[in-house]
Design an enzyme around this catalytic site. Structure first.
Site, mmCIF file in Angstrom:
data_model
loop_
_atom_site.group_PDB
_atom_site.id
_atom_site.type_symbol
_atom_site.label_atom_id
_atom_site.label_comp_id
_atom_site.label_asym_id
_atom_site.label_seq_id
_atom_site.Cartn_x
_atom_site.Cartn_y
_atom_site.Cartn_z
ATOM 1 N N ALA A 1 -0.075 -4.106 -2.058
ATOM 2 C CA ALA A 1 -1.316 -4.517 -2.727
ATOM 3 C C ALA A 1 -1.269 -5.973 -3.176
ATOM 4 O O ALA A 1 -2.293 -6.588 -3.407
ATOM 5 C CB ALA A 1 -1.558 -3.620 -3.928
ATOM 6 N N LYS A 2 -0.059 -6.510 -3.319
ATOM 7 C CA LYS A 2 0.144 -7.917 -3.716
ATOM 8 C C LYS A 2 -0.688 -8.278 -4.935
ATOM 9 O O LYS A 2 -1.343 -9.313 -4.976
ATOM 10 C CB LYS A 2 -0.119 -8.845 -2.531
ATOM 11 C CG LYS A 2 0.810 -8.519 -1.338
ATOM 12 C CD LYS A 2 0.758 -9.519 -0.232
ATOM 13 C CE LYS A 2 1.774 -9.226 0.862
ATOM 14 N NZ LYS A 2 1.510 -7.999 1.660
ATOM 15 N N ARG A 3 -0.627 -7.435 -5.955
ATOM 16 C CA ARG A 3 -1.397 -7.651 -7.170
ATOM 17 C C ARG A 3 -0.652 -8.564 -8.148
ATOM 18 O O ARG A 3 0.527 -8.881 -7.949
ATOM 19 C CB ARG A 3 -1.694 -6.319 -7.858
ATOM 20 C CG ARG A 3 -2.527 -5.348 -7.025
ATOM 21 C CD ARG A 3 -3.907 -5.891 -6.707
ATOM 22 N NE ARG A 3 -4.816 -4.835 -6.268
ATOM 23 C CZ ARG A 3 -5.116 -4.552 -5.004
ATOM 24 N NH1 ARG A 3 -4.588 -5.236 -4.021
ATOM 25 N NH2 ARG A 3 -5.967 -3.581 -4.714
#
Lengths: 275, 275
Positions: free
Chosen positions: A95-97
């Protein structure tokens, strides 16, 4: 899932393969499009055909968000299907949040509690208080971007800060954060020569390695420089496996591609154990 | 929406206020919890009460994802409500996305096409090919993190690369990317003294400024150092406005808080035009 349980699975399956479930409706077999939830049906078939050859599945959330609410439902069904039928699998929400503290907490809750993923990928740019909320979850893992597999990695990640590249500063700094034992890192296979340096900073951490196959990285090179005593690597392959065929044999062909990688990994693990 | 249309709205409304729709079910009035979609009902009331005082709304996606499919539905209903009833509003999906090229394209499609936001926030860590897919959309805007409002900003963003802080390298480098005219930047109000330097690099770009109010930033200081001829600022306030009351008067109180900021902005704009 604990790190030890992941290590045990790697030894049992003689595999450290992660399969990326990046499902694009334009690339899956046509006959699936007539089903009620083509993305889930595709994932289910891929998972059933490959679960004994890999230790991890990694849906990239972009591919689900692109289909709005329907996509989100497919993601939820996919993670629930894995957790119910193959609880030994280490699941990664790619998700690379990353956001300010209270907001990162919301993301962490979404992926760790509500969706019940074992891990989530995060971006480091906003620093300590954007990542620590993820680290607070016991037996959950936070996989932080360090050195990515794309060309743009050279724009900032490899730039030098007081003689030390940014990605190294990111790695070293993150080790000082609270619950840093819950950290893993993304390191692209396309930059295999960097693994030696990276292992000096994080000798024990698991590294999630995209970029083998379609993006041009070499499995043997990554293992040569990146493996540690517990293997310490999760090698991701997405397109090379899930789109091996777009006919009715897509799951079978995906299994064949996964098997090739698993067998290569088995050889590498057996050679390594003899050293 | 074009940049000129945004500038026109700022002049018409005498406001450069952005209201952050970061809805937490634990903080909204109890009586809303009995409705079918409390998040949307809350947003609708806030929007109806404040739309003439602000030029932008910014839902942070984390607060919606935390409620899974229901949250995603609330987000969709919120953006549709704004686009239908107040098309003059500049909408921001505060998502802080960023991934390799083909994956960033999926995110861009999700936010620009499917949800029809005017803009989305992105993280710069993965470099050029992770951001350019967003820039390819005409009359859509990509708001890249430069210097954020949190403590962790000092972990990496202010570290020096050949005598130039990372956030400055990010700003300068991004200007060389394709369709860079579609870029705006996030710069935290908590670091007002940095605006002078930032304006040397991006004199004409719009800056989205979080951190006024709850996080301690000063509106007048930000304007003093950050304003340009077209104002060039979107000042975000979230908690200070939307949670001004948790009683039945929540929308009315939100309007009062928004009005205070709008009036302050009107004074600043009129002083600036006389200089």
């Amino acid at each position: 899932m604990t790190t030890q349980q992941l290590i045990d699975q790697i030894k049992i399956k003689k595999s450290f393969l992660c399969i990326g479930l990046d499902v694009d409706l334009n690339k899956i077999p046509d006959f699936l499009l007539a089903t009620e939830d083509p993305i889930f049906e595709f994932n289910k078939a891929i998972i059933d055909a490959t679960h004994d050859l890999c230790v991890s599945y990694k849906p990239n959330t972009a591919f689900y968000e692109a289909y709005g609410i329907k996509g989100w439902q497919s993601l939820e069904k996919t993670i629930n299907y894995i957790n119910k039928n193959y609880p030994e699998i280490f699941t990664i929400a790619d998700a690379k949040r990353g956001d300010i503290g209270n907001t990162s907490s919301m993301y962490a809750r979404a992926f760790f509690n509500d969706l019940n993923f074992d891990s989530v990928t995060v971006a480091p740019y906003m620093g300590k208080d954007s990542v620590e909320p993820f680290l607070a979850f016991e037996n959950k893992h936070t996989i932080m971007l360090a050195l990515t597999s794309n060309e743009g990695a050279f724009d900032f990640q490899t730039k030098s800060i007081d003689g030390k590249e940014l990605y190294k500063v990111v790695l070293a700094t993150s080790k000082t954060w609270k619950n840093s034992q819950n950290l893993m890192y993304v390191v692209g296979a396309t930059k295999a020569e960097y693994f030696t340096e990276i292992r000096k900073i994080v000798p024990d951490s698991f590294l999630l390695v995209p970029g083998v196959g379609a993006q041009g990285g070499s499995l043997s090179e990554v293992c040569q420089y990146g493996m540690n005593e517990n293997v310490g690597l999760l090698i991701n392959s997405s397109r090379g496996i899930i789109y091996a065929s777009n006919g009715s044999d897509f799951a079978e062909k995906a299994r064949e591609e996964a098997l090739k990688l698993q067998q290569e990994m088995e050889v590498i693990m057996s050679l390594k154990s003899k050293v």
